[in-house]
Design a protein around this motif. Structure first.
Motif, mmCIF file in Angstrom:
data_model
loop_
_atom_site.group_PDB
_atom_site.id
_atom_site.type_symbol
_atom_site.label_atom_id
_atom_site.label_comp_id
_atom_site.label_asym_id
_atom_site.label_seq_id
_atom_site.Cartn_x
_atom_site.Cartn_y
_atom_site.Cartn_z
ATOM 1 N N PRO A 794 0.818 -1.215 0.000
ATOM 2 C CA PRO A 794 0.000 0.000 0.000
ATOM 3 C C PRO A 794 0.854 1.269 0.000
ATOM 4 N N VAL A 795 1.620 1.489 -1.054
ATOM 5 C CA VAL A 795 2.500 2.655 -1.048
ATOM 6 C C VAL A 795 1.916 3.821 -1.849
ATOM 7 N N GLU A 796 0.982 3.495 -2.749
ATOM 8 C CA GLU A 796 0.425 4.582 -3.543
ATOM 9 C C GLU A 796 -0.622 5.311 -2.732
ATOM 10 N N GLU A 797 -0.698 6.605 -2.917
ATOM 11 C CA GLU A 797 -1.682 7.493 -2.288
ATOM 12 C C GLU A 797 -1.423 7.731 -0.812
ATOM 13 N N VAL A 798 -1.122 6.664 -0.062
ATOM 14 C CA VAL A 798 -1.005 6.830 1.384
ATOM 15 C C VAL A 798 0.419 7.216 1.774
ATOM 16 N N GLY A 799 0.526 8.109 2.709
ATOM 17 C CA GLY A 799 1.848 8.481 3.230
ATOM 18 C C GLY A 799 2.756 8.965 2.119
ATOM 19 N N HIS A 800 4.027 8.631 2.236
ATOM 20 C CA HIS A 800 4.973 9.013 1.196
ATOM 21 C C HIS A 800 5.233 7.818 0.293
ATOM 22 N N THR A 907 13.102 -5.897 3.928
ATOM 23 C CA THR A 907 11.645 -5.813 3.913
ATOM 24 C C THR A 907 11.220 -4.513 3.236
ATOM 25 N N HIS A 908 9.936 -4.375 3.029
ATOM 26 C CA HIS A 908 9.459 -3.190 2.330
ATOM 27 C C HIS A 908 8.812 -2.214 3.297
ATOM 28 N N SER A 909 9.092 -0.953 3.113
ATOM 29 C CA SER A 909 8.476 0.033 3.996
ATOM 30 C C SER A 909 7.221 0.565 3.328
ATOM 31 N N ASN A 910 6.330 1.137 4.124
ATOM 32 C CA ASN A 910 5.102 1.667 3.530
ATOM 33 C C ASN A 910 5.352 2.985 2.810
ATOM 34 N N GLU A 911 6.638 3.381 2.738
ATOM 35 C CA GLU A 911 6.974 4.554 1.949
ATOM 36 C C GLU A 911 7.649 4.141 0.642
ATOM 37 N N ASP A 1022 8.794 12.742 -3.516
ATOM 38 C CA ASP A 1022 7.653 11.992 -3.026
ATOM 39 C C ASP A 1022 6.653 11.839 -4.169
ATOM 40 N N ASN A 1024 3.844 10.469 -4.157
ATOM 41 C CA ASN A 1024 2.462 10.710 -3.742
ATOM 42 C C ASN A 1024 2.101 12.183 -3.724
ATOM 43 N N ASP A 1025 3.105 13.040 -3.793
ATOM 44 C CA ASP A 1025 2.848 14.475 -3.895
ATOM 45 C C ASP A 1025 2.601 14.773 -5.374
#
Lengths: 1082, 453
Positions: A794-800, A907-911, A1022, A1024-1025
């Motif tokens: 879930p990296v798109e749209e949310v957070g960075h 591992t993968h970060s949510n960013e 970023d 998502n910006d």
């Protein structure tokens, strides 16, 4: 049935010989040397029984285990008086200026707790607009070199300043009294205050009436004095003009490597790149005529391989095309090869620029004539704003040699020069030094020249010193110290002031020179501006900004006065196609060798050849085959060594196959082979064996590479950097080169590198040049992103969602990002032997691909089978097109490395970051094997302790380890590492935003590579910006992802390369004139 | 007198006596000024003490009798104005004030204006006149602590002694028993039992009572294993780590009694990853004037003077002094591969110091508070893992609400933006809000690269 066969193990058994029967009784057929082993009486005498020994072993093991459980006591020592601006854990940035007589740039120095640790270009102030080179970025490391002199020396022994000052002052006085001549030999000094100090010194030591006995000779190791002479001949102005590449629609460069080495390249790089963006209305077209494949040549639209002796003829040909006047007999093939360039130049008129690199007055004058004919002196070339770099006067240097030989020189003071190393006749110069009564060097090391001087009065490292600069008529800059001098060194200017009695020696914190600079700026700089009202305010802003400009005088036409017909007579036709010629060039890492002791630079792969830790002979592969040299160089496949002779000088160097190298020419990089007599110039300038032992030859340590300055020569009073080769022979020796890339083509895979031409890009739809990848899926075609094995992160749209884009069009392959990454992330230096074994640790590599003559279409047309096609694809074209591709961890959202890690260390970060927890890693290396981009690096050794790396890995040196970034872990043996996207900078940037209660603005957070990129080819941000540059780049028509078809969904986008050239044009120019034309494409 | 003070019961009595004496003398001084010295004390400490001392010269002059001196100079009324706005008085150009300036301005500059009222100045003046050198502290907590520490330290000795006595008794009882048995046998005309070693006797006994022996051995084995296991778990756990420091600094005195805020000394806590140990020059802000303390004051403060090169008698710094940095022992020391930032937690996370460091105002030198103690602190999340272990960190990250994003990130653009982006994934937001708060872990606080890089 019983088995009654008899097996026997020897003829003796079959025969049952007596000796066999006797031996059969013994367990061991031969006597065991037990007595020999245990017969050592010393052993018997020891009181330690075997059991005791085991007890001791057991005890020590237990003790060691227990001791390991104890935490060590960590001390914390606060400042006695904390400086107001220094907070532990917070970086301070200082504006300063880098100038070493070769490179010039306005820089920012990052310090932590008072230690400079990172250098980057100053984007806000200064003519280079943030551009730097690998040499400048790496220049922080030699500050901590323990080989630096820690005080003044007399005859090689440490002394103190008082003694040295007293002796030198007295000797100088005597020489002046008796009418002896003193010469100050320096590199180009562009510091107004230093010049004022030299003036004061001269006037004090040689007062009126005796000035003739003092001479200031300027000598540049890499000289451009022909440009000044040519401008004097052409316009009666002995200057180097101000070039402006940004206004040029057509650029023709005759062997000028203006992107990484030529003149004020740190400024030109930005100007050039302004017009290399296909999104703009127009792109500049760049023709390059050169012998070696330089970084600039590799980025040219049209590159033509010529011999050095043909440079003048090429210029004459262009002049002939443009003006219609014939000034020399130009061979027909050169007229053909220059026709297009000349046509384009003519069309562009005064929006063009012709430059030439060689130190050749005839060539430079013809180039001036071309520019004059085109009207460039009112646009792209400004004679009214001369550049003060490279004032070296070769003629004066030659005269100085004569004077020393004649015994006329009584005192020689040398500042910023190393003539023993850089002069063609350096060895003779070294001997001549002993003839001079007083020899003083200001060099910071006891290098080739300084070690031959009676006195060495070490100058500060530039990061410890104040200085000022006037690089152009209208631009001034300041250098401020970023650290207190580490050793008992003293500014050269202060030394001169002390010796002429104008200053007192205090300690190393003395501000003599600082006061001189400040007074000069108050006197001359302050009245020239109106922005600041008080001197103090003006000074503070100048120190803060690091530089400032005064009003620019715009270019204006100056009548051209040189007589070309006279020049034409001077052009001798080339020595014919049969003679071999050598080009002595400077490469991106070493330059003129000022930083040969810098392990980061030694390990920086050459942008073109990708070879580290050596210089070598570059030669066209076709020539190599003719001469029988090995053209395939690999881990265990050594290069052949050639013995090359220029005049009477002979040298042995390995030969490296270089596609694009002009036939019958060889190239050798300058700046290598420092410390040939074992001078203590820093450990990294020398070679080491497999276990870190210094390699020795004739009792001296072996330098990295060989000194090619000995092949330069004085030609008509100018130092020439190309020469005719007397002979080149196979030395019947082999030499292993450490090369980071041994495959050179992309084998027709457009999912790695994509490129198109400008006209096609402007007219065709995206699909035509940037085709999206589709996969077969149950009988239909589907885009890659629709097929997935995993649930998406879930990296798109949310957070960075941190992403990066790399513009292959503006990346020039210089390698600055690589050094910046190494400095920022504490990447170890592993040395030549490990690099050769492909165990390089660089988190970022720049893949360099050559075009090949073979492609799939051609194979189809000519009915060439797949095997033969791929075999031919591996061979680069003779004059290939080049593309550079920075490759680092792609931070895949479906990372193949993450799924195979047995301990979840990666591992993968949510960013969107692919994280690496070093302390979890157990070193299975599954991840590296599963990475399609091959960007993971394994710590094969304990680089911070193992003896193999002691000599060059900065983290093993008590001084050099001060350069380590305290925010990044130093990794240990057995763990995997890779690009983290500078997560420490991301975290710091987010924290700043949170603290300030502001959004993270685009550009607030940048990775070290993006930060240092001189061409802004790397964009970080970023995703998502929605307004961020990275988002826009990712949606660009040029955006694609490397190896998109494997479906790993990287967070890195590449923008495909656009060449401003038509295909036919490339074919015409890139085919060597000596061979018959191919007609397959026609 | 106070130098000879020790932590013991008699000492306590002494304190009480002295304290009583102190109070009575203070009362005796009451009548001299109109203000209230009790009110004046905190005011003095907050506004004046960093530069002034009643009896000693510091950054500014000693203050006892100041009112009398100003009145004698005929400018008694201006003293109040001086405190509130020194520049106003300077402009008047009194001779006495000029003399003062000549003496003090070169080394200390001009005093800053203080935000106090005239009544408060009266209180302060009253306090100054009533001030007596503190002779001893009513430091009960540390007395108790020291005693308990001694007890726990010598406890195992008693076990050894008891065990030895028990063994001696057991062995002698055994031999007495055998002699009795032998005597009995001799009476009955039987032969004496063979003189067996204790070991053989024990072996025979064990053989006879196989089950008991097995049981006992099993219990010991199991106990031993468990003990080793727990000891192993303790590796890398430094709860209660409290090394002896080069200076016997007391947080209790500074932060507890004198109520100096933590940030006054650990002043980089909001701008750096380090809270940082203050530099001795920072200590000198106050200790220029205060060169004695309640317990070890004189020697310990002298260590600061030695470090910076200050002569308390002359009240000035020694010229060309080779300063000697103080080598503190780092207490809260994380491994090198852990990135921890104070500013992240204090500024962005809005945590209070005591949430991780406990009640330092009751401590002497720094100590790592065990998690049990931290759990007792009001508003703290209850954590099962030992302080400064990774489990402790992630347990807290798991339960702690991100204060910035609570209330939809209002008041902080960064978190407001994060909230807006989170709203684009309603199902994720809903999952986050199941416990009615967005925790640090939910925003990525459990990810490796948040602390390890």
């Amino acid at each position: 049935m019983n088995n009654n066969k008899t097996y026997w193990k020897g003829i003796e058994e079959l025969e049952q010989s007596p000796s066999f029967l006797a031996k059969r009784e013994n367990e061991f057929p031969e006597e065991i040397a037990i007595d020999e082993f245990l017969g050592d009486n010393k052993l018997k005498e020891t009181s330690t029984a075997r059991r005791d020994f085991l007890k001791f072993m057991g005890f020590s093991l237990a003790a060691a285990t227990l001791a390991a459980c104890e935490s060590p006591v960590v001390n914390s020592i606060p400042y006695i008086q904390k400086p107001d601006d220094v907070d532990p854990g917070v970086a301070n940035w200082y504006a300063s200026t880098y100038y070493d007589g070769y490179d010039y740039a306005s820089i920012l120095v990052k310090t932590r707790e008072g230690r400079p640790i990172f250098i980057k270009g100053n984007k806000k102030f200064g003519i280079n607009k943030g551009a730097g080179t690998a040499r400048i970025t790496a220049s922080v490391l030699p500050l901590y070199d323990t080989a630096r002199l820690s005080g003044p020396t007399i005859d090689g022994n440490y002394s103190d300043w008082a003694t040295v000052d007293a002796q030198i002052t007295k000797t100088l006085e005597n020489i002046a009294k008796t009418g002896g001549k003193t010469v100050l030999l320096t590199n180009t000094i562009i510091s107004p205050s230093t010049l004022s100090v030299i003036d004061t010194f001269k006037n004090k030591v040689y007062p009126e009436g005796s000035e003739a006995n003092f001479e200031h000779v300027t000598y540049d190791a890499l000289s451009y004095s022909a440009i000044r002479q040519a401008n004097k001949d052409s316009f009666d102005l002995a200057v180097i003009p101000d070039y402006d590449f940004s206004k040029a629609k057509v650029i023709v460069s005759i062997s000028a490597d203006f992107l990484t080495n030529w003149l004020l390249h740190t400024e030109y790089i930005g100007q050039y790149l302004q017009n290399r963006k296909p999104e703009n209305e127009w792109m500049s077209r760049h023709f390059q005529y050169e012998s070696i494949l330089s970084v600039t040549g590799a980025n040219a639209d049209v590159r033509v391989a010529i011999k050095p002796s043909e440079e003048v003829l090429v210029a004459a040909a262009i002049y002939q095309h443009i003006s219609g006047n014939k000034i020399a007999n130009v061979p027909q093939h050169l007229l053909e090869l220059t026709a297009d360039a000349a046509k384009e130049l003519k069309n562009a008129g005064n929006a063009s620029l012709v430059v030439a690199g060689s130190n050749n007055v005839v060539l430079q004058t013809i180039v001036n004539a071309i520019n004059d004919k085109l009207g460039n002196y009112t646009t792209t070339i400004n004679l009214n704003n001369p550049v003060s770099l490279f004032q070296g006067n070769d003629k004066e240097v030659a005269e100085l040699m004569d004077e020393i030989r004649a015994g006329k020189i009584k005192a020689l003071i040398m500042y910023g020069v190393n003539p023993v190393y850089t002069l063609p006749n350096g060895k003779e110069f070294a001997e001549l030094l002993s003839k001079i009564e007083l020899t003083v060097s200001f060099n910071g090391y006891a290098d080739e020249t300084a070690s031959k001087c009676k006195y060495v009065c070490p100058d500060h490292h530039y990061l410890e010193a104040w200085n000022d600069f006037q690089v152009k008529k209208n631009h001034y800059a300041l250098a401020q110290p970023a650290i207190r001098p580490l050793y008992e060194t003293r500014a050269a200017q202060e030394s001169l002031m002390v010796w002429c009695g104008e200053a007192q020696r205090g300690d190393k914190d003395n501000d003599t020179y600082y006061n001189i600079i400040k007074a000069n700026w108050a006197l001359y700089g302050f009245p020239q501006q109106t922005a600041y009202t008080t001197v103090e305010e003006y000074w503070n802003y100048m120190v803060h900004n690091g530089s400032g400009s005064t009003e620019l005088t715009p270019p204006s036409a100056v009548p051209f006065m040189a007589d070309l017909s006279v020049l034409g007579q001077k052009i001798t036709s080339s020595d014919g196609p049969e003679s071999w010629e050598v080009v002595l060039y400077t490469n991106a890492a070493m330059g003129i060798g000022n930083q040969a002791n810098n392990p980061w630079l030694q390990e920086l792969p050459d942008p073109i050849t990708k070879v580290t830790w050596d210089n070598y002979i570059t030669m066209s592969p076709a020539d190599m085959k003719e001469l029988g040299f090995n053209t395939h160089i690999g881990q265990e496949e050594p290069a052949s060594v050639a013995s090359i002779k220029v005049g009477e000088t002979e040298m042995k160097l390995p030969v490296y196959p270089q596609p694009g190298q002009a036939r019958k020419t060889v190239g050798i990089a300058l700046g290598y082979g420092r410390g040939e007599n074992g001078e203590n110039i820093g450990k990294s300038a020398f070679q080491y064996g497999q276990y870190g032992e210094p390699l020795m030859q004739d009792g001296k340590p072996v330098s990295v590479g060989k000194n090619a300055f000995i092949f330069t020569s004085f030609v008509n009073g100018y130092i020439s950097y190309s020469n005719v080769v007397s002979s080149i022979n196979d030395a019947n020796e082999n030499y292993l080169l450490a090369c980071t890339q041994t495959h050179h083509t992309i084998m027709g895979r457009n999912s790695v590198v994509r490129e198109t031409t400008f006209s096609f890009y402007k007219t065709a739809p995206k699909e035509a040049y940037n085709e999206p990848h589709e996969l077969h899926y149950y009988g239909e075609h589907k885009p890659v992103e629709e097929i997935d094995l995993w649930k998406s992160h879930p990296v798109e749209e949310v957070g960075h969602r941190w992403g990066m884009s790399v513009d292959l069009n503006t990346c020039i392959g210089c390698g600055n990002c690589l050094v910046a990454c190494q400095a920022e992330n504490n990447v170890p230096v592993v040395g030549k032997d490990e690099i050769r074994r492909s165990r390089d640790m660089h988190w970022l590599r720049i893949d360099r691909y050559y075009s090949s003559d073979m492609n799939k279409e051609k194979a189809k047309q000519e009915h060439i089978g797949a095997i033969s096609m791929y075999a031919q694809m591996e061979i680069p074209s003779e004059n290939p097109e080049v593309v550079f591709m920075p490759m680092m961890c792609q931070h895949c959202n479906h990372a193949p490395c993450e799924t195979v890690c047995p301990v979840a260390a990666t591992t993968h970060s949510n960013e969107g970051l692919n994280m690496m927890a070093y302390n979890r890693c157990i070193g299975t290396r599954y991840c590296a094997n599963n990475c399609p981009y091959k960007v993971r690096r394994f710590n094969w050794f304990n680089y911070t302790a193992y003896k193999k790396f002691t000599a060059f890995n900065p983290s093993q040196d008590d001084m050099m380890r001060m350069v380590l970034n305290p925010d990044v872990t130093v990794r240990t043996r057995g763990v995997m590492e890779k690009c983290t996207m500078c997560v420490q900078r991301i975290q710091a940037g987010k924290l700043e935003a949170k603290k300030a209660g502001k959004k993270v603005k685009d550009g607030d957070i940048v990775t070290a590579c993006a930060d240092s990129c001189p061409t802004d080819a790397i964009t970080f941000g970023d995703w998502n910006d929605e307004n961020s540059q990275i988002r826009k780049n990712s949606e660009s028509k040029r955006a694609y992802q490397a190896l998109e078809e494997v479906g790993v969904k990287p967070n890195i986008w590449y923008l495909l390369k656009v060449r401003n050239v038509e295909k036919e044009m490339v074919q015409k120019h890139h085919e060597p004139h000596t061979e018959e034309k191919h007609n397959e494409h026609a | 007198m106070n130098e000879s003070y020790h932590y013991n019961k008699t000492g306590l009595v002494k304190i009480s006596v002295l304290f009583f004496f102190l109070i009575t003398t203070s009362i005796a001084n009451f009548t001299k000024a109109a203000g209230d010295p009790a009110k004046g004390e905190p005011l003095f400490k907050a506004n004046c003490a960093s530069c002034h001392h009643p009896d000693k010269k510091g950054t500014g002059p000693a203050l006892r009798g100041v009112q009398a001196r100003w009145e004698a100079a005929g400018i008694g009324a201006d003293l109040y104005l001086w405190v509130k706005n020194p520049n106003a008085v300077i402009s008047k150009g009194h001779a006495y004030v000029n003399d003062l300036l000549n003496e003090w301005k070169p080394k200390s500059g001009i005093m800053a204006a203080q935000g106090v009222s005239d009544e408060q100045i009266d209180d302060i003046l009253a306090y100054i006149e009533s001030y007596t050198e503190p002779v001893a502290a009513n430091n009960n907590t540390s007395v108790v602590e020291t005693n308990s520490k001694e007890e726990s330290g010598s406890g195992w000795m008693w076990y050894v002694i008891l065990l030895t006595i028990f063994l001696i008794i057991a062995i002698s009882a055994g031999s007495v028993r055998r002699q009795l048995v032998n005597a009995n046998r001799a009476q009955q005309g039987l032969e004496e039992l063979p003189d067996e070693s204790y070991w053989t006797i024990w072996k025979k006994w064990a053989w006879r009572n196989k089950y008991i022996t097995t049981f006992v051995i099993l219990v010991f084995l199991l106990g031993g294993t468990l003990d080793v296991w727990y000891r192993l778990l303790d590796i890398g756990v430094y709860e209660n780590y409290k090394p002896e420091q080069p200076i016997k600094f007391s947080h209790q005195l500074h932060a507890g009694q004198n109520k100096i805020p933590c940030q006054y000394c650990h002043h980089t806590v909001e701008k750096s990853k380090h809270a940082s140990i203050p530099s001795p020059m920072l200590c000198m802000n106050c200790h220029k004037a205060i060169n004695n303390g309640p317990q070890y004051g004189k020697e310990e403060i002298a260590k600061i003077y030695k470090a910076v090169g200050y002569d308390p008698d002359e009240a000035q710094y020694i010229k060309d002094y080779q300063q000697q940095p103080i080598k503190w022992i780092k207490v809260h020391s994380l491994p090198d591969h852990v990135f921890f930032s104070h500013q992240q937690h204090v500024v962005a996370g809005k945590l209070d110091c005591k949430q991780c460091h406990g009640e330092m105002e009751k401590e002497t030198v720094a100590r790592i508070m065990p998690h049990e103690e931290l759990n007792k602190i009001d508003g703290n999340i209850k954590i099962d893992r030992a302080t400064l272990t990774m489990g402790w960190c992630i347990e807290c990250h798991n339960k702690t609400e991100v204060k910035g994003i609570a209330n939809e990130g209002k008041g902080n653009e960064y978190y407001a933006e994060m909230w807006q982006r989170l709203k684009k994934r309603p199902e994720l937001l809903k999952k986050h809000l199941e416990d009615e708060k967005i925790t640090v872990a939910e925003l990525g606080g459990w990810e490796c690269a948040k602390c390890h890089y």
